[in-house]
Design a protein around this motif. Structure first.
Motif, mmCIF file in Angstrom:
data_model
loop_
_atom_site.group_PDB
_atom_site.id
_atom_site.type_symbol
_atom_site.label_atom_id
_atom_site.label_comp_id
_atom_site.label_asym_id
_atom_site.label_seq_id
_atom_site.Cartn_x
_atom_site.Cartn_y
_atom_site.Cartn_z
ATOM 1 N N GLU A 75 0.840 -1.192 0.000
ATOM 2 C CA GLU A 75 0.000 0.000 0.000
ATOM 3 C C GLU A 75 0.883 1.252 0.000
ATOM 4 O OE1 GLU A 75 -3.139 -0.143 3.015
ATOM 5 O OE2 GLU A 75 -2.931 2.038 3.149
ATOM 6 N N TRP A 76 1.919 1.229 0.803
ATOM 7 C CA TRP A 76 2.841 2.368 0.863
ATOM 8 C C TRP A 76 3.476 2.638 -0.482
ATOM 9 C CZ3 TRP A 76 6.274 2.659 5.865
ATOM 10 C CH2 TRP A 76 5.425 2.796 6.975
ATOM 11 N N LYS A 77 3.833 1.533 -1.135
ATOM 12 C CA LYS A 77 4.488 1.673 -2.427
ATOM 13 C C LYS A 77 3.544 2.399 -3.403
ATOM 14 C CE LYS A 77 5.634 0.302 -6.697
ATOM 15 N NZ LYS A 77 6.235 1.219 -7.607
ATOM 16 N N GLU A 78 2.243 2.034 -3.351
ATOM 17 C CA GLU A 78 1.285 2.644 -4.274
ATOM 18 C C GLU A 78 0.891 4.059 -3.873
ATOM 19 O OE1 GLU A 78 0.857 1.270 -6.994
ATOM 20 O OE2 GLU A 78 1.572 -0.746 -6.447
ATOM 21 N N LYS A 79 0.541 4.217 -2.571
ATOM 22 C CA LYS A 79 -0.041 5.494 -2.155
ATOM 23 C C LYS A 79 0.974 6.443 -1.543
ATOM 24 C CE LYS A 79 -4.581 3.639 -0.888
ATOM 25 N NZ LYS A 79 -5.365 3.371 0.334
ATOM 26 N N GLY A 80 2.149 5.930 -1.212
ATOM 27 C CA GLY A 80 3.137 6.740 -0.511
ATOM 28 C C GLY A 80 3.202 6.353 0.954
ATOM 29 N N THR A 81 4.343 6.592 1.580
ATOM 30 C CA THR A 81 4.472 6.316 3.013
ATOM 31 C C THR A 81 3.679 7.396 3.741
ATOM 32 O OG1 THR A 81 6.390 7.742 3.225
ATOM 33 C CG2 THR A 81 6.825 5.456 2.646
ATOM 34 N N PRO A 82 3.328 7.179 5.025
ATOM 35 C CA PRO A 82 2.597 8.219 5.762
ATOM 36 C C PRO A 82 3.332 9.558 5.680
ATOM 37 C CG PRO A 82 2.640 6.213 7.037
ATOM 38 C CD PRO A 82 3.496 5.956 5.829
ATOM 39 N N GLU A 83 4.657 9.530 5.794
ATOM 40 C CA GLU A 83 5.420 10.783 5.740
ATOM 41 C C GLU A 83 5.246 11.480 4.386
ATOM 42 O OE1 GLU A 83 6.608 7.964 6.933
ATOM 43 O OE2 GLU A 83 7.376 8.371 8.942
ATOM 44 N N GLU A 84 5.404 10.708 3.328
ATOM 45 C CA GLU A 84 5.282 11.290 1.987
ATOM 46 C C GLU A 84 3.901 11.889 1.774
ATOM 47 O OE1 GLU A 84 8.282 8.393 -0.622
ATOM 48 O OE2 GLU A 84 6.204 7.792 -0.292
ATOM 49 N N ARG A 85 2.906 11.127 2.214
ATOM 50 C CA ARG A 85 1.537 11.590 1.971
ATOM 51 C C ARG A 85 1.202 12.820 2.816
ATOM 52 N NH1 ARG A 85 -1.468 6.116 2.894
ATOM 53 N NH2 ARG A 85 -3.355 7.254 2.321
ATOM 54 N N MET A 86 1.775 12.848 4.020
ATOM 55 C CA MET A 86 1.493 13.996 4.883
ATOM 56 C C MET A 86 2.154 15.266 4.352
ATOM 57 S SD MET A 86 1.562 12.105 8.556
ATOM 58 C CE MET A 86 1.859 13.567 9.523
ATOM 59 N N ILE A 87 3.378 15.122 3.861
ATOM 60 C CA ILE A 87 4.058 16.305 3.318
ATOM 61 C C ILE A 87 3.256 16.871 2.153
ATOM 62 C CG2 ILE A 87 6.111 17.086 2.068
ATOM 63 C CD1 ILE A 87 7.716 15.118 3.827
ATOM 64 N N GLU A 88 2.818 15.963 1.316
ATOM 65 C CA GLU A 88 2.030 16.363 0.157
ATOM 66 C C GLU A 88 0.759 17.114 0.582
ATOM 67 O OE1 GLU A 88 3.210 15.776 -2.813
ATOM 68 O OE2 GLU A 88 1.462 16.687 -3.820
ATOM 69 N N LEU A 89 0.090 16.546 1.574
ATOM 70 C CA LEU A 89 -1.170 17.125 2.030
ATOM 71 C C LEU A 89 -0.959 18.503 2.665
ATOM 72 C CD1 LEU A 89 -4.267 16.384 2.514
ATOM 73 C CD2 LEU A 89 -3.553 15.836 4.838
ATOM 74 N N VAL A 90 0.064 18.570 3.554
ATOM 75 C CA VAL A 90 0.293 19.838 4.267
ATOM 76 C C VAL A 90 0.759 20.914 3.295
ATOM 77 C CG1 VAL A 90 1.642 20.945 6.095
ATOM 78 C CG2 VAL A 90 0.717 18.653 6.440
ATOM 79 N N ARG A 91 1.486 20.485 2.305
ATOM 80 C CA ARG A 91 1.917 21.461 1.313
ATOM 81 C C ARG A 91 0.704 22.097 0.618
ATOM 82 N NH1 ARG A 91 5.337 18.943 -3.163
ATOM 83 N NH2 ARG A 91 7.173 19.273 -1.877
ATOM 84 N N ASN A 92 -0.314 21.314 0.339
ATOM 85 C CA ASN A 92 -1.517 21.834 -0.316
ATOM 86 C C ASN A 92 -2.435 22.615 0.617
ATOM 87 O OD1 ASN A 92 -0.770 20.747 -2.740
ATOM 88 N ND2 ASN A 92 -1.819 18.795 -2.345
ATOM 89 N N ARG A 93 -2.571 22.091 1.849
ATOM 90 C CA ARG A 93 -3.543 22.714 2.753
ATOM 91 C C ARG A 93 -2.930 23.821 3.614
ATOM 92 N NH1 ARG A 93 -7.771 19.392 4.675
ATOM 93 N NH2 ARG A 93 -8.421 17.923 3.049
ATOM 94 N N LYS A 94 -1.658 23.962 3.547
ATOM 95 C CA LYS A 94 -0.924 24.958 4.349
ATOM 96 C C LYS A 94 -0.972 24.669 5.863
ATOM 97 C CE LYS A 94 -0.341 27.275 0.492
ATOM 98 N NZ LYS A 94 0.376 26.438 -0.455
ATOM 99 N N GLU A 95 -2.152 24.674 6.439
ATOM 100 C CA GLU A 95 -2.251 24.449 7.893
ATOM 101 C C GLU A 95 -3.384 23.461 8.149
ATOM 102 O OE1 GLU A 95 -2.849 27.829 10.279
ATOM 103 O OE2 GLU A 95 -1.014 28.846 9.599
ATOM 104 N N ILE A 96 -3.099 22.467 8.947
ATOM 105 C CA ILE A 96 -4.147 21.452 9.178
ATOM 106 C C ILE A 96 -3.856 20.711 10.479
ATOM 107 C CG2 ILE A 96 -2.884 19.888 7.623
ATOM 108 C CD1 ILE A 96 -5.569 18.596 6.894
ATOM 109 N N THR A 97 -4.899 20.326 11.204
ATOM 110 C CA THR A 97 -4.666 19.632 12.485
ATOM 111 C C THR A 97 -4.345 18.156 12.219
ATOM 112 O OG1 THR A 97 -6.958 18.983 12.696
ATOM 113 C CG2 THR A 97 -6.348 21.109 13.676
ATOM 114 N N LEU A 98 -3.744 17.542 13.228
ATOM 115 C CA LEU A 98 -3.392 16.116 13.077
ATOM 116 C C LEU A 98 -4.627 15.240 12.818
ATOM 117 C CD1 LEU A 98 -0.523 15.616 15.694
ATOM 118 C CD2 LEU A 98 -0.323 15.750 13.212
#
Ligand SMILES: N[C@@H](Cc1ccccc1)C(=O)O
Length: 530
Positions: A75-98
């Motif tokens: 799953e990580w290989k396909e969707k990204g590791t939690p770290e990768e996916r979080m960086i991507e998300l935070v980059r788009n949303r700027k600020e977001i709670t855990l």
């Protein structure tokens, strides 16, 4: 070893192994598969063929460590590791709670928390007063196109690289030897941190066989050279090759017509079940109609209606199983009950003097497991056509000691033939058909017997090559006490043949228990067409 013929019979996979390695090289399945680009499984196949031809031999066995990509890893290989996916998300949303991160990514809070820890330690994430996560150094990362700082640059690409590598590996399995020191450290680190069950990698220890060539390798390699065999020969010519012409200029593998074909195990009917079907077919083709009935019967139909005296020791020849609940049937149909009761007490209108005792109308309602297929014949009489022929395959139960020719439940093929012209000759004709045609017996004996419901009575015996003589079944002409009481006034020939015993003879078995064996190899060997 005959080198020339061995060379001709080698499979291309074997040829390639012999040619690629030298005497003294150590070979393992993984090594061969990766060095020669074999498909998973081919290495094992080729090495075991070579071993059976004594071209390679086992040198030793070693425990080796492997890393298998888990479901999570895939799953990580396909969707990204939690770290990768979080960086991507935070980059788009700027600020977001855990919790919002967890929800947006479908990750559990624990994963999000721990990835946040890692990323903030690396100076990538920070949290503001409103407990919202934001990217530190965002501008810098955007610019370089790399989300990672110096430390992260070391770890994350390793994990990503491992996921890709494992994904490409046969069965998602990486061997320890294929990994760098840094990669091993990374796997062990993740597994420790996330626990074995939450890790993208599973660490497995497996025994590996290390092979080496026997002394024949060099001579074989020379002979292969001389014969011009490279292992790249075409084994199967496909329509695609024909249409695109890719076969041109290639060598073909020679045929070995002496190779034994693989054994095809096709599905087929169990031989005993087939035998039962064949017997049925035979009887139906002779104009018999089939009858059937329940396994639980009353004493009345199983025995009383067959003129077996209720409390006579003759009844003991059938050790019946009783039903505990309910113990008795509610009633027995008239006029059969009264007719039979009278036949037992004084003969009634049957011309007999009867057994001369008081018939027990309670006892006759007792429920039992049927002990003879003849119960079906008795029940058929009131509605039987005249002339008529009936048969049934009845599973019967008797409290018996189990041995090669006795089971506590068994099948009988029961039959009756009714008609003005029916006599002992009719009966003997059918007995002979069962013994000779159906069971396939060579030696058959017809001996006088005794059954309370037939007169005369005949037993048929056959000789089995191993078990010797045994009784195949009983038969006779029904007594008037039976037929008259049940509304029939013509002669009725009746028999009950042990169909299991016939199958024993016909299928060439020596023990009845084998008929019900679940040993699949054994069952396959039986002739189903007997
Ligand atoms: N029912 C008898 C066999 C038999 C059937 C029909 C007539 C005569 C005898 C038995 O089980 O042994």
């Amino acid at each position: 070893m005959d080198i020339q013929s061995t060379v001709k019979n080698l499979h291309p996979l074997e040829v390639r192994i012999i040619r690629h390695y030298k005497s003294g090289d150590e070979l393992t399945i993984e090594k061969v598969e990766s060095d020669l680009g074999f498909k998973p499984g081919n290495g094992n196949q080729a090495l075991s063929w070579l071993q059976s031809k004594e071209i390679v031999q086992e040198l030793r066995r070693e425990m080796r460590i492997y890393y298998e990509l888990t479901e999570l890893g895939r799953e990580w290989k396909e969707k990204g590791t939690p770290e990768e996916r979080m960086i991507e998300l935070v980059r788009n949303r700027k600020e977001i709670t855990l919790p919002d991160i967890a929800q947006a990514l479908g990750l559990d809070n624990k994963d999000v928390g721990s990835a946040f820890g890692t990323l903030s330690k690396l100076g990538i994430f920070a949290m503001n007063g409103a407990k919202r996560v934001f990217l530190l150094r965002a501008a810098q990362m955007m610019e370089s196109g790399k989300p990672f700082g110096a430390e992260a640059d070391q770890l994350f690409p390793i994990v990503r690289g491992l996921l890709d590598k494992a994904h490409a590996a046969p069965n998602y399995i990486l061997a320890n030897d294929d990994l760098s020191q840094a990669e091993r450290v990374a796997i062990v680190g993740i597994s420790k941190k996330r626990g074995a069950s939450g890790s993208p990698f599973r660490i497995i220890e497996r025994e590996t066989v290390v092979f080496a060539f026997t002394a024949v390798r060099d001579e074989l390699a020379g002979a292969l050279d001389a014969a011009g065999i490279t292992g790249d020969e075409i084994g199967t010519l496909t329509p695609e090759m024909l249409s695109d012409g890719s076969w041109k200029g290639r060598a073909f593998r020679s045929y070995n017509v002496k190779v034994p074909p693989t054994r095809l195990i096709v599905g087929r009917t169990n031989p005993y079940a087939k035998f039962l079907e064949d017997v049925k077919d035979k009887l139906v083709s002779l104009g018999f109609e089939e009858f059937d009935g329940p396994l639980v019967e009353t004493e009345f139909w199983n025995s009383d209606a067959l003129f077996m005296p209720q409390f006579h020791s003759a009844r003991d020849i059938h050790d019946v199983y009783h039903v505990a609940e309910p113990e008795k049937a509610q009633s027995i149909e008239e006029p059969w009950l009264s007719n039979i009761a009278e036949a037992h007490e004084n003969g009634g209108k049957t011309g007999s003097r009867g057994w001369n005792y008081t018939f027990d109308r309670e006892f006759t309602r007792r429920l039992i497991l049927r002990s003879q297929g003849t119960v079906l014949s008795a029940k058929q009489l009131p509605t039987a056509k005249i002339p008529g022929k009936y048969f049934g395959m009845a599973r019967c139960f008797r409290y018996d000691r189990v041995d090669a020719t006795h089971l506590s439940d068994f099948y009988q093929t029961e039959g009756i033939v009714l008609g003005e012209e029916v006599n002992l000759r009719t009966l003997l004709g059918f007995l002979e058909m069962f013994a000779v045609e159906v069971a396939g017996a060579k030696d058959v004996k017809y001996v006088p017997g005794y059954f309370p419901f037939t007169e005369p009575s005949v037993e048929v015996h056959i000789k089995h090559p191993v078990l010797g003589w045994f009784e195949l079944g009983g038969s006779g002409i029904f007594r008037p006490e039976v037929t008259q009481s049940l509304g029939v006034s013509v002669p009725v020939a009746a028999w009950g043949i042990g169909i299991d015993r016939m199958a024993l003879m016909a299928l060439g078995l020596n023990d009845l228990r084998e008929l019900f064996s679940n040993d699949i190899e054994n069952v396959r060997l039986r002739r189903a067409d007997a």
